[in-house]
Design an enzyme around this catalytic site. Structure first.
Site, mmCIF file in Angstrom:
data_model
loop_
_atom_site.group_PDB
_atom_site.id
_atom_site.type_symbol
_atom_site.label_atom_id
_atom_site.label_comp_id
_atom_site.label_asym_id
_atom_site.label_seq_id
_atom_site.Cartn_x
_atom_site.Cartn_y
_atom_site.Cartn_z
ATOM 1 N N LYS A 268 -1.284 9.563 -0.499
ATOM 2 C CA LYS A 268 -1.078 10.861 0.158
ATOM 3 C C LYS A 268 0.269 10.927 0.856
ATOM 4 C CE LYS A 268 -4.621 10.934 3.007
ATOM 5 N NZ LYS A 268 -5.333 9.682 2.716
ATOM 6 N N ARG B 149 -10.351 15.605 8.500
ATOM 7 C CA ARG B 149 -11.165 14.531 7.929
ATOM 8 C C ARG B 149 -12.636 14.698 8.267
ATOM 9 N NH1 ARG B 149 -6.474 10.515 8.067
ATOM 10 N NH2 ARG B 149 -7.220 8.543 7.286
ATOM 11 N N ARG C 265 0.339 -3.221 0.273
ATOM 12 C CA ARG C 265 1.307 -2.314 0.902
ATOM 13 C C ARG C 265 2.054 -2.996 2.049
ATOM 14 N NH1 ARG C 265 -0.471 3.561 3.015
ATOM 15 N NH2 ARG C 265 -1.828 2.419 4.434
ATOM 16 N N ARG D 252 0.358 -3.140 7.804
ATOM 17 C CA ARG D 252 -0.394 -2.418 8.827
ATOM 18 C C ARG D 252 -1.650 -3.199 9.198
ATOM 19 N NH1 ARG D 252 -1.091 3.908 7.289
ATOM 20 N NH2 ARG D 252 -3.203 3.444 7.971
ATOM 21 N N ARG E 95 -12.639 1.408 6.040
ATOM 22 C CA ARG E 95 -11.959 2.713 5.966
ATOM 23 C C ARG E 95 -12.451 3.514 4.757
ATOM 24 N NH1 ARG E 95 -5.998 1.066 5.752
ATOM 25 N NH2 ARG E 95 -5.460 3.274 5.787
HETATM 26 P P1 AMP Z 1 -3.925 7.249 7.964
HETATM 27 O O1 AMP Z 1 -2.509 6.842 8.232
HETATM 28 O O2 AMP Z 1 -4.058 8.696 7.570
HETATM 29 O O3 AMP Z 1 -4.630 6.319 6.985
HETATM 30 O O4 AMP Z 1 -4.691 7.123 9.375
HETATM 31 C C1 AMP Z 1 -4.792 5.891 10.031
HETATM 32 C C2 AMP Z 1 -5.923 5.938 11.039
HETATM 33 O O5 AMP Z 1 -5.657 6.969 12.011
HETATM 34 C C3 AMP Z 1 -7.292 6.281 10.449
HETATM 35 O O6 AMP Z 1 -7.967 5.140 9.927
HETATM 36 C C4 AMP Z 1 -7.993 6.854 11.686
HETATM 37 O O7 AMP Z 1 -8.392 5.829 12.577
HETATM 38 C C5 AMP Z 1 -6.861 7.630 12.374
HETATM 39 N N1 AMP Z 1 -6.782 9.040 11.912
HETATM 40 C C6 AMP Z 1 -5.741 9.648 11.284
HETATM 41 N N2 AMP Z 1 -6.012 10.940 11.030
HETATM 42 C C7 AMP Z 1 -7.270 11.159 11.499
HETATM 43 C C8 AMP Z 1 -8.132 12.285 11.518
HETATM 44 N N3 AMP Z 1 -7.762 13.461 10.971
HETATM 45 N N4 AMP Z 1 -9.353 12.140 12.092
HETATM 46 C C9 AMP Z 1 -9.737 10.976 12.658
HETATM 47 N N5 AMP Z 1 -8.990 9.861 12.647
HETATM 48 C C10 AMP Z 1 -7.755 9.944 12.078
#
Ligand code: AMP
Length: 217
Positions: free
Chosen positions: A13, A88, A127, A160, A171
């Site tokens: 994404k 989400r 990654r 990460r 996740r």
């Molecule tokens: P991402 O970089 O999008 O994979 O997000 C990393 C982490 O941030 C996720 O595993 C969640 O803990 C948190 N996070 C990011 N966006 C959201 C969201 N829209 N709702 C809840 N948690 C989020």
């Protein structure tokens, strides 16, 4: 244009959203990036989010919706935006709907990037990101020229915390349980377009442009 890019963690994404936002001339808003920065800076939001993020759980809606609302209220979002990793949950969908109503605007499209689970796990485990410029690498498919060093800026590469095997599985489980209803929500609104994220980055980008009714690059 107001767009969403949906799909599981590791489906690509972020990479695609960056390119699509440049192509369309709208800001790229990634709640994950904003939250990681908040954690790095030790802000109140960062303190509330950190433990959830470390375990691969979703950050509570109240916190994320606040982050989203603050960002989308900024002037550069007036003509449109591309959301990556938000919404989400169904509660976040409702918050986005409210924001669009306030703007008297609709959602143009929701792109749903898809890939088999095994491919996603491999992508996430391999990654690596640059501490300096956020460039993304993959140990097998897109390795840097010098191990651990960014080709672009010479910065140090890191993995990460939530890209380790046990957290990845959590996740993906969280995604399937909590975010699948979001996909159904936009499918029922007839704005969802499925795009396969298997294949190289350019092919996926062109798949997204085609789904948006734009010419391939
Ligand atoms: P991402 O970089 O999008 O994979 O997000 C990393 C982490 O941030 C996720 O595993 C969640 O803990 C948190 N996070 C990011 N966006 C959201 C969201 N829209 N709702 C809840 N948690 C989020």
């Amino acid at each position: 244009m107001r767009l969403l890019i949906l799909g599981p963690p590791g489906v690509g994404k972020g990479t695609q959203a960056k390119r699509v936002s440049v192509e369309l001339g709208v800001p790229h808003i990634a709640t994950g990036d904003i939250l990681r920065e908040a954690v790095r800076n030790g802000t109140e939001t960062g303190k509330k989010a950190k433990a959830f993020m470390d375990s691969g759980a979703l950050v509570p809606d109240a916190v994320v919706i606040g982050v989203f609302a603050e960002r989308v209220a900024q002037a550069d979002c007036r003509a449109g935006f591309l959301l990556d990793g938000f919404p989400r949950t169904l509660e976040q969908c409702t918050a986005l709907d409210g924001c669009l109503t306030d703007l008297r605007a609709g959602l143009d499209s929701a792109i749903n990037l898809t890939a088999p689970r095994a491919a996603i796990v491999e992508r996430l485990e391999g990654r690596r990101l640059c501490r300096g410029c956020d460039a993304s690498y993959h140990m097998k498919y897109l390795p840097p020229k010098r191990a651990g060093v960014c080709d672009r800026c010479g910065g140090q590469l890191y993995q990460r915390d939530d890209d380790h095997a046990a957290t990845i599985v959590n996740r993906l489980d969280v995604y399937e349980k909590q975010t699948a209803p979001v996909i159904d929500f936009y499918r029922s609104k007839k704005v969802l377009k499925d795009v396969s994220s298997e294949g190289d980055v350019n092919a996926v980008f062109n798949g997204i442009l085609a789904a948006l009714g734009r010419a391939a690059k």
